[in-house]
Design an enzyme around this catalytic site. Structure first.
Site, short mmCIF file in Angstrom:
data_model
loop_
_atom_site.label_atom_id
_atom_site.label_comp_id
_atom_site.label_asym_id
_atom_site.label_seq_id
_atom_site.Cartn_x
_atom_site.Cartn_y
_atom_site.Cartn_z
N TRP A 13 36.46 -46.42 -40.62
CA TRP A 13 36.52 -47.35 -39.48
C TRP A 13 35.24 -48.19 -39.39
O TRP A 13 34.15 -47.74 -39.70
CB TRP A 13 36.68 -46.54 -38.20
N ASN A 15 33.27 -51.11 -36.56
CA ASN A 15 33.26 -52.05 -35.43
C ASN A 15 31.92 -52.79 -35.38
O ASN A 15 31.58 -53.44 -36.37
CB ASN A 15 33.69 -51.41 -34.10
N ASP A 16 31.14 -52.72 -34.31
CA ASP A 16 30.04 -53.66 -34.07
C ASP A 16 29.06 -53.82 -35.24
O ASP A 16 28.61 -52.83 -35.82
CB ASP A 16 29.21 -53.20 -32.88
N TRP A 40 38.35 -44.81 -34.55
CA TRP A 40 37.03 -44.65 -33.94
C TRP A 40 36.76 -43.17 -33.72
O TRP A 40 37.57 -42.44 -33.18
CB TRP A 40 36.98 -45.41 -32.61
N SER A 79 25.36 -48.87 -30.92
CA SER A 79 24.83 -50.16 -31.34
C SER A 79 23.35 -50.37 -31.00
O SER A 79 22.82 -49.78 -30.07
CB SER A 79 25.65 -51.29 -30.73
N ASP A 134 23.06 -50.72 -26.32
CA ASP A 134 23.04 -51.90 -27.19
C ASP A 134 21.71 -52.66 -27.11
O ASP A 134 21.68 -53.87 -26.84
CB ASP A 134 24.20 -52.85 -26.87
#
Length: 438
Positions: A13, A15-16, A40, A79, A134
């Protein structure tokens, strides 16, 4: 090396995007990854690097959840960002045990092997402990600064500012921006930077509503002494649903380059999940360069990607009902000249069930994805009002990225098509249109 316009995980997987930087001759892109499954799960930082932003080398995992504040069923290394200091590359990231979120640091001499700081976590918030994430770190006028997103139930989401002299000890400066509920709740992946003479704040809002946007850019002024960011103009970075968690960096040429995740959490229930492609799920968007042009925010493909495009011009005049089939290329260019009255409609088809209608009288484009005889998704995109505008469209399964007027307006969406479905063409619905294909 792997030629990838859309970076994907070697397996698992994605993502960011995280930790974007240029360090010791390489562009580095880190990203959220579950290397052990297609969904995820406990987040790691995966890592690729490149010398030209086109050909990427997979590197060992940079961050693995292993210390106490990263353990938990829904925890991991979330993140963050990267910054160089005294010849070392520092990763500043969110550590989560599935409930509490804290800021931690890792560092490396070569950009490949990272060691976590023994004093982690370096930043904790008692007020926003559940949604405090983040961190984006940058250097400004002798100090290191960090912006991060925060939220607690019953209040507005906000972007907090911290400062440090050494990246290890951080002082709270203040809340520089509170999110209006009409935009969303928690501002994820905030980024604050100086661009073409203006300060810009970008973020992706959680829970924006069905008609909201996945990433926002706010042009304004920043006063570090107060501190306060004053918004003057709010603009969607992208009008599609799949440009999320964008992060930017300055490269060695002084360009503001950005990547985003080609996905978006809030659309998951409506649009049946993310594209699974063999042994990996999802990807990042193409590398873009940000600018401010005529007071607006511009997001366009980097020059390295533009250089791949063959600039063969083909002037075409389409009458009502006429159709033009296009070669199956990654990039399709169109230059539209409006003469006299604004009239005519143009249909651009990726397949029988996925198309875009350009209405030059209404000055908008409507993207329609048709499945099972019903509309699956529809979005309105403003067409620039100039007498002439250009369109660049890239499709590399599963990502469609469209740019009007060299990035004044952009649109990104994941569309799964196989070679049998992909049959691009343009058709004049009504009116008389003069086109220049290139």
């Amino acid at each position: 090396m792997n030629r990838m316009l859309h970076i994907r995980a070697e397996k698992g997987w994605i993502n960011d995007p995280n930790g974007l930087c240029f360090f010791k001759g390489y562009y580095h892109v880190f990203f959220q990854c579950n290397p052990y499954g297609l969904e995820w799960a406990k987040m790691h930082w995966a890592h690729v690097r490149s010398r030209n932003l086109l050909d990427w080398e997979y590197c060992p995992l940079a961050l693995v959840p292993e210390i106490e504040c990263e353990r938990g069923e829904k925890g991991g290394c979330f993140s963050g960002s990267a910054i160089e200091k005294d010849g070392l590359l520092y990763l500043v990231y969110t550590a989560s045990d599935g409930l509490h979120q804290k800021v931690c640091i890792a560092y490396s001499q070569d950009g490949m092997e990272f060691k976590k700081y023994e004093g982690n976590p370096v930043l904790i918030s008692s007020e926003y402990e559940n949604d405090f994430r983040d961190p984006k770190v940058f250097f400004h006028e002798g100090l290191y600064y960090m912006v991060l997103g925060a939220y607690k139930k019953g209040s507005s989401g906000c972007i907090l500012l911290y400062s440090s002299e050494d990246l290890l000890s951080w002082s709270f400066c203040g809340n520089i921006f509170s999110l209006d509920r009409s935009i969303g709740t928690m501002p994820e992946c905030p980024d604050l930077f100086f661009l073409d003479g203006r300060w810009v704040l970008t973020f992706s809002p959680v829970d924006p509503g069905y008609d909201g946007y996945s990433s926002m850019a706010i042009i304004g002024t920043m006063d570090f002494s107060v501190p306060e960011f004053k918004a003057e103009k709010t603009i969607p970075i992208d009008y599609g649903k799949d440009y999320y968690a964008s992060q930017s960096f300055l490269d060695e040429k002084g360009r503001r380059i950005a990547f985003a995740w080609a996905g978006s959490w809030q659309w998951l229930p409506e649009f049946n999940g993310f594209p699974i492609m063999g042994d990996h799920t999802g990807c990042l968007t193409m590398a873009r360069e940000y600018h401010i042009r005529d007071g607006g925010f511009v997001s366009e493909p980097i020059d390295e990607i533009k250089a791949l495009i063959k600039r063969e011009r083909n002037d075409v005049r389409l009458l009502s009902g006429e159709k033009l089939s296009l070669d199956k290329k990654r990039h399709i260019g169109l230059k539209k000249t409006i003469s006299g009255k604004r009239e005519g409609k143009l249909l651009f088809s990726l397949s029988r069930n996925h198309f875009i209608i350009f209405d030059f009288r209404a000055l908008n484009a409507v993207v329609l994805n048709i499945e099972g005889g019903g509309i699956k998704h529809s979005a309105n995109i403003p067409i620039p009002k100039e007498m002439e505008f250009s369109l660049s469209l890239f499709y590399e399964s599963p990502v469609l990225e469209m740019f009007l007027n060299n990035g004044e307006v952009s649109y990104t969406e994941c569309i799964m098509l196989d070679d049998n479905d992909y049959s691009p063409c343009m058709e004049c619905i009504d009116g008389d249109l003069s086109l220049t294909c290139f």
